[in-house]
Design an enzyme around this catalytic site. Structure first.
Site, short mmCIF file in Angstrom:
data_model
loop_
_atom_site.label_atom_id
_atom_site.label_comp_id
_atom_site.label_asym_id
_atom_site.label_seq_id
_atom_site.Cartn_x
_atom_site.Cartn_y
_atom_site.Cartn_z
CD GLU A 1 -11.80 -8.79 3.38
OE1 GLU A 1 -11.66 -9.11 4.57
OE2 GLU A 1 -11.03 -8.04 2.77
CD GLU B 1 -2.77 0.94 -4.31
OE1 GLU B 1 -2.85 0.63 -3.09
OE2 GLU B 1 -3.66 0.73 -5.13
CE LYS C 1 -10.74 -8.21 8.02
NZ LYS C 1 -10.00 -7.72 6.85
CB CYS D 1 -7.01 -2.88 5.49
SG CYS D 1 -6.95 -1.34 6.37
CD GLU E 1 -14.99 -8.87 -5.63
OE1 GLU E 1 -16.06 -9.52 -5.72
OE2 GLU E 1 -14.72 -8.14 -4.67
CD GLU F 1 -3.22 0.87 1.96
OE1 GLU F 1 -3.36 -0.23 2.51
OE2 GLU F 1 -4.05 1.78 2.03
CB SER G 1 -5.52 0.92 -1.11
OG SER G 1 -4.61 -0.13 -1.22
CB CYS H 1 -9.60 -3.92 14.14
SG CYS H 1 -9.30 -3.56 12.42
#
Ligand code: SF4
Ligand code: SF4
Ligand code: SF4
Ligand code: SF4
Ligand code: SF4
Lengths: 493, 403, 259
Positions: free
Chosen positions: A276, A196, A273, A214, A281, A193, A234, A421
């Site tokens: 996710e 990036e 999550k 994230c 993808e 990241e 990102s 988190c």
């Protein structure tokens, strides 16, 4: 004779009036109607369709992968609506009639808010236990940084107790074949990241502001409500999935295990999550990055089920290859952590040397303020304006401002849950007032006491780049560590 | 005709014949008793296959709807014999009366089992839901069964309580007959009327404004057909011969009504423009076609053809008519309403239905053998032996003797 | 008292059905008994359900289903022991289990197949939405209506709600121009408006004639028919009697057939 007749008469009268009386009674008394035998919370008494402060509940669809609800326990207290609407900015922020989805970002804040325990994460404990018992499967588990400072609470420890090593011991005892540290892949995320971000700053200015990606709750929120900002996200996968993809490629190759025989489990503070890991993808070469997510609460249940007490279990170290971590990876668990970690490494990438001390304890991005602003001066790049935002309702307001006035920041960190988190929807429930601050403090303590503070210093990271990925943003890294997003706007609007 | 004689017990002057068939029937009745007990103690869950989508099952469709229709023989013969003076038919009147009475008692038993809160069965007597067609059915059936019992009492009192009651009963008999002809007409039609309110649920081929009339007519013609079937059966069992001419006469009246029925049905198809449904080939339309063809059209053809002169032809007519009406009732309750429901009667429901029918047959046989019903005066001649006491009863039970 | 359900506003939270179970003391543990075409249906412990529909143009709609509380309730008219009665004051169609015999005619009679049965009970009762009659008579809204946060359920006077419904339809072109329950089988207390054609949402297409009309008109003819028939029979009996007498050609004074 007279006697007889009168007696007969008497009996007749008695019998007759009895029958008539019974008939009248039976016809007249219809008894109680059925129903109305139960109760209803107080705010619904009276002319109940008046608006009241707290009422109703959120909608949870059957196929929601993150959360579910036991109707029997629900007391219609309205706390979930409160969380969903005022903290997460989801409920009530899309138009009615519905389009084709019941809006939910899966953050799980309602599970924390629900006082009766009606809403819970959708449990995967049985799946994981079955996988452990299946000898043909190599079950790998990873633990997220925020779980290390909260799992102890489920075993009666002080809020903020650091139990990382004990958790590793417990997981090994529970029968997992390998225990890895999500902090490791957080370092990996930072490598990608930060690269990036530097790339975008210098070469792809239209993708600035750079938005972190994230947090799956935030990502889904962005896809739902701000699809026009999706190209600013990102492209890095979250640390969890970077780890998953690495396990099923690099680790599998190294260990000589077929990827399809690996079951990837993660211990996360997060219910989003669970959504996710199901994303289309997030698979490489037909291998799902991740298989199951257990929340901190679920792990506690699993350990208790196995009879493992965290207080007494022996400490243990993470397994190698994907087990080393730095302070930078650890602070991912707190709001502002990703930013701080990224800046540390971006500084290194730009200058070739580690950041100065004030960037290693960068106070402006820390703390519970809704939106924190900071700027970092990186020699050679200039001054970077940064914002850190947690809680999606805050994000909504911030982004609406950006939509109107443009962004004065080049880098914005978003975390769905308040506090990051450590305040995730899968964390232990607690009534301790400043529980989040305590967990945050524990995280920064771990960071401070780490030998290495920057992701690029992680030797296992260095070797994985050497052996497998080459360099950040390489073709292989793009394949395994980066992802794309789905426009979900028209499912709500 | 030779009648096979089976073992017969005479206990206190009453004849109990045992045949293998009756043995089986008794077994069925015992099985039913157990099932009934289970049903009354545990509700519907273990005994029936009823669901919310098929709240009415075999007990209503077969036991009640068909039972009442088939028992219509009593009133139709009574009407012909007593009112329209088909005097030759008098020979079948008593048999028909008995079958009707038994039919109704069994219908009541079936109904009693089918109601959920059976201890509340008396409610409609005091809590009058007069807007309900069922209310009318309920009252009429109860009244009619009472009247039928009284009428039948005349036969009973030929043998029992002769002195005390027989002449009183004989006196009021004409009144009973008239009243006894009012109620069945009312409730036979009301059974059809029950379905009027289901306009939005029934398949259009079965729903009609004329449903009450249809049910009335069909109960009439199935009544005579049933008498025909039943006397044939009784003939086989008891050698009780009824001249073909009489049977033909009875059924001919039925067949005429059947023709009117058919014409009205066809009128319905035109007036409600339902021809499209008839040939659409779905389950419902096929069932409808079957019902009309085998239950109505073919029987009519038999009656107008020379086939009617043969015994076989008449019997075929009678059987087809009976089965046709049964089929019609089942269609009304099931086929027309539960397009997506997949109901098949539970084993318990079948046991109970079979048991009820067996019970009916057993009682019928017993009564026929002991009372003057189908023209055998035998029973009446037997004097009541007051001196047969318990000792003899046990003796009789211990020592079987041929009758 | 009536309720207007605005299907476009329902988010499918099922707060209403939970409120119903809570208030009426229904069993939360009971497994769904009826699932039809993939839709959860009412049963003895579900007096109301939320059904999920994916419409032709791929939108998601939730439909609250419960007794519609007809103005001409077929169930009440069908009950032969008056165990279902329409409450004069509130309009609720209320079931009184003490009066119920358990014939289930109400279940077959209801055009929408609303009443359900407690098949697993020893002495089963009928189960259906009571429109929270006890709350209505106190002036409260039904429990489910109180629990709805989105405004999908509004209670009030029926005429006013109908007016309101038409106003909503007129003001927003997305709505289908139909208030379901205004005229269906004679109209009902529960009214629905929607932006998706009602057929797509599992609403039964019924005529506007109350089904009770058919049985009513039949029952009104019965007494005359019965009287006529009885008179005819009596006359016939008398005639037969005379014929017999003539035939026998003898006078019999003390024999007296009454009619
Ligand atoms: S917070 Fe829990 S108990 Fe309260 S309404 Fe929501 S689901 Fe029900
Ligand atoms: S919807 Fe059915 S149950 Fe409800 S009032 Fe109407 S007829 Fe009765
Ligand atoms: S089941 Fe009960 S409420 Fe329904 S019609 Fe029969 S007696 Fe009335
Ligand atoms: S009105 Fe009352 S009984 Fe009817 S569905 Fe609503 S809460 Fe349940
Ligand atoms: S409470 Fe309201 S929004 Fe929720 S499901 Fe019921 S009708 Fe729909």
């Amino acid at each position: 004779m007279t006697n007889k007749i009168s007696r007969r008469k008497f009996l007749k009268v008695v019998a007759g009036s009895g029958v008539v009386g019974f008939g009248v009674m039976a016809a007249g008394c219809k008894g109680d109607p059925s129903g109305a035998q139960g109760w209803i919370p107080d705010q619904y008494q009276g002319k109940g369709d008046f608006p009241v402060n707290l009422k109703g509940r959120v909608a949870i669809s059957q196929d929601n992968p993150s959360i579910e609800r036991d109707d029997e326990k629900c007391i219609l207290c309205g706390q979930c609506v409160e969380a969903c609407k005022n903290v997460m900015g989801v409920y009530g922020n899309y138009p009615l009639p519905l389009k084709n989805e019941v809006a939910c970002v899966g953050c799980g804040q309602c599970t924390i808010a629900c006082p009766s325990g009606a809403i819970t994460e959708k449990r995967n404990i049985q799946d994981v236990l079955a996988a452990i018992d299946d000898d043909s499967k190599h079950v790998v588990v990873q633990t997220a940084p925020a779980t290390k400072v909260s799992l102890g609470e489920e075993f009666g420890m002080e809020p903020g107790a650091s139990v990382g090593k004990k958790m590793v011991g417990a997981l090994k005892e529970a029968g997992f074949d390998a225990v890895f540290d999500t902090c490791f892949s957080a370092d990996l995320t930072i490598m990608e990241e930060a690269s990036e971000f530097v790339h975008r700053l210098t070469k792809a200015k239209d993708e600035i502001p750079h938005l972190t990606s994230c947090c799956p709750g935030w990502v889904k929120y962005c896809e739902y409500f701000y699809p026009e900002l999706m190209h600013n996200l990102s492209t890095c996968k979250s640390p969890q999935n970077m780890m998953g993809a690495t396990i099923k490629s690099f680790y599998a190759e190294k260990k000589g295990i077929k990827p399809e025989n690996i079951i990837n489990v993660s211990i996360m503070p997060c219910t989003a999550k669970k959504f996710e890991v199901g994303r289309e993808e997030l698979q490489v070469d037909d291998q799902r990055d991740m298989d199951y997510v257990l929340t901190t609460r679920e792990l506690a249940v699993l350990l208790k089920h196995k009879g493992i007490d965290l207080n007494t279990v022996a400490e243990s170290e993470y397994d190698s290859v994907l087990g080393e971590s730095t302070g930078a990876g650890k602070i991912f668990g707190a709001t502002g952590g990703v930013t701080e970690a990224a800046v540390r490494t971006a500084y290194y990438f730009a200058t070739g040397s580690n950041p100065p001390a004030d960037l290693l304890s960068w106070q402006p991005v820390r703390g519970m303020k809704a939106v924190k602003e900071a700027n970092a001066t990186i020699p050679g790049v200039g001054t970077v304006n940064i914002a850190v935002c947690h809680g999606l309702e805050n994000a909504r307001q911030l982004l609406n401002g950006i939509k109107e006035h443009g962004s004065k920041w080049q880098f914005i960190e978003f975390m769905a849950c308040p506090g990051g988190c450590i305040g995730g929807g899968g964390q232990p429930k607690s009534s301790v007032a400043d529980i989040k601050q305590k967990r945050i403090a524990a995280i920064y303590k771990e960071d401070n006491s780490s030998a290495k503070r920057c992701s690029h210093d992680n030797t296992e990271i260095q070797s994985i780049y050497k052996e497998f990925y080459g360099k950040p943003l390489s073709e292989k890294a793009e394949k395994y560590l980066h992802t794309s997003f789905v426009n979900r706007h028209d499912r709500l609007f | 005709m030779k009648v096979k004689v089976y073992k017969c017990f005479r206990i206190l002057g009453w004849d109990f014949t045992i045949t293998p068939t009756r043995f089986v029937l008794t077994g069925l009745v015992a099985l039913m008793a157990a099932t009934v007990l289970l049903r009354l103690l545990t509700g519907f869950q273990f005994v029936t296959n009823l669901t919310d989508e098929t709240p009415w099952g075999m007990w209503i469709a077969f036991d009640v709807m068909c039972g009442v229709a088939l028992a219509g023989g009593g009133y139709s013969t009574a009407l012909l014999v007593h009112m329209f003076r088909y005097k030759q038919c008098e020979v079948v009147a008593r048999g028909a009366l008995l079958t009707s009475l038994l039919g109704y008692i069994l219908v009541m038993a079936g109904l009693f089992l089918d109601i959920g809160q059976w201890f509340n069965f008396w409610r409609p007597f005091v809590s009058w839901g007069y807007t309900s067609v069922l209310f009318e059915v309920f009252w009429c059936i109860s009244m009619y069964t009472t009247i039928l019992s009284l009428e039948f009492f005349e036969i009973i009192t030929e043998r029992v309580l002769v002195k005390k009651l027989h002449r009183h009963i004989l006196k009021i008999l004409p009144v009973l007959v008239v009243i006894g002809l009012v109620f069945p007409v009312l409730h036979q039609s009301s059974l059809g009327g029950l379905f009027l309110i289901m306009k939005e649920k029934m398949f259009p081929l079965w729903w009609s404004q004329f449903l009450p009339i249809y049910f009335l007519m069909s109960s009439f013609f199935v009544g005579s057909a049933m008498v025909c079937v039943e006397t044939t059966l009784a003939r086989t069992a008891y050698g009780h011969e009824i001249p073909h001419e009489i049977m033909l006469k009875l059924t001919r009246v039925g067949a005429r009504i059947m023709l009117v029925y058919l014409l009205m049905k066809i009128y319905d198809l035109f007036s409600m423009d339902l021809w499209g449904y008839v040939f659409q080939g779905t389950l419902q339309s096929n069932m409808y076609c079957l019902e009309m063809l085998f239950g109505i059209i073919i029987p009519i053809c038999i009656i107008i053809s020379p086939l009617r002169k043969t015994r076989g032809g008449l019997l075929t007519y009678a059987w087809l008519t009976v089965l046709g009406v049964i089929f019609n009732r089942l269609n009304c309750v099931f086929t027309s309403m539960y397009e997506s429901g997949s109901y098949f009667p539970g084993i318990g429901e079948i046991i109970v239905s079979a048991g009820l029918v067996s019970l009916g047959i057993l009682i019928y046989c017993f009564l026929v053998e002991n009372f003057n019903i189908i023209g055998n005066a035998r029973a009446v001649q037997v004097k009541i032996d007051k001196d047969k006491d318990i000792k003899n009863l046990i003796w009789a039970l211990l020592r079987t003797k041929r009758h | 008292m009536a309720v207007l359900v605005d299907i476009t506003k329902c988010i499918g939270c099922e707060g209403c059905s939970v409120a119903c179970k809570m208030y009426n003391g229904l069993d939360f543990k009971a497994k769904p008994r009826n699932i039809k075409d993939g839709h959860l249906e009412l049963d003895d412990n579900r007096w109301t359900v939320i059904q999920e529909f994916h419409t032709a143009n791929d939108s998601l709609r939730f439909v609250k289903k419960q007794c519609l509380h007809c103005l001409e309730p077929a169930c009440a008219s069908a009950c032969f022991s008056k165990a279902i009665q329409k409450d004069e004051k509130t309009g609720a169609v209320v079931y009184y289990p003490d009066l119920c015999v358990g014939c289930r005619y109400c279940m077959v009679a209801c055009p929408y197949s609303i009443p359900k049965y407690q098949w697993n009970e020893q002495f089963p009762q009928v189960a259906k939405c009571q429109m929270c009659e006890a709350r209505l008579s106190k002036g409260d809204a039904p429990a489910c209506v109180s629990a709805c946060t989105t405004g999908a359920l509004i209670s009030g006077d029926r005429d006013e709600l109908i007016k309101k419904a038409h106003e909503i339809i007129a003001s927003d072109s997305r709505y289908v121009n139909h208030v379901y329950g205004e005229h269906e089988v004679g109209g009902s207390e529960w009214l629905y408006i929607s932006d998706v054609p009602f057929e797509e949402l599992g609403f039964k297409q019924v005529s506007d004639t109350p089904v009770t009309n058919y049985s009513k008109s039949y029952l009104s003819k019965v007494p005359f028919f019965a009287a006529g028939w009885a008179l005819f029979l009596a006359g016939l009996t008398y005639y037969n009697h005379r014929v017999e007498k003539n035939k026998k050609n003898q006078d019999d004074e003390n024999k007296d057939k009454e009619d």
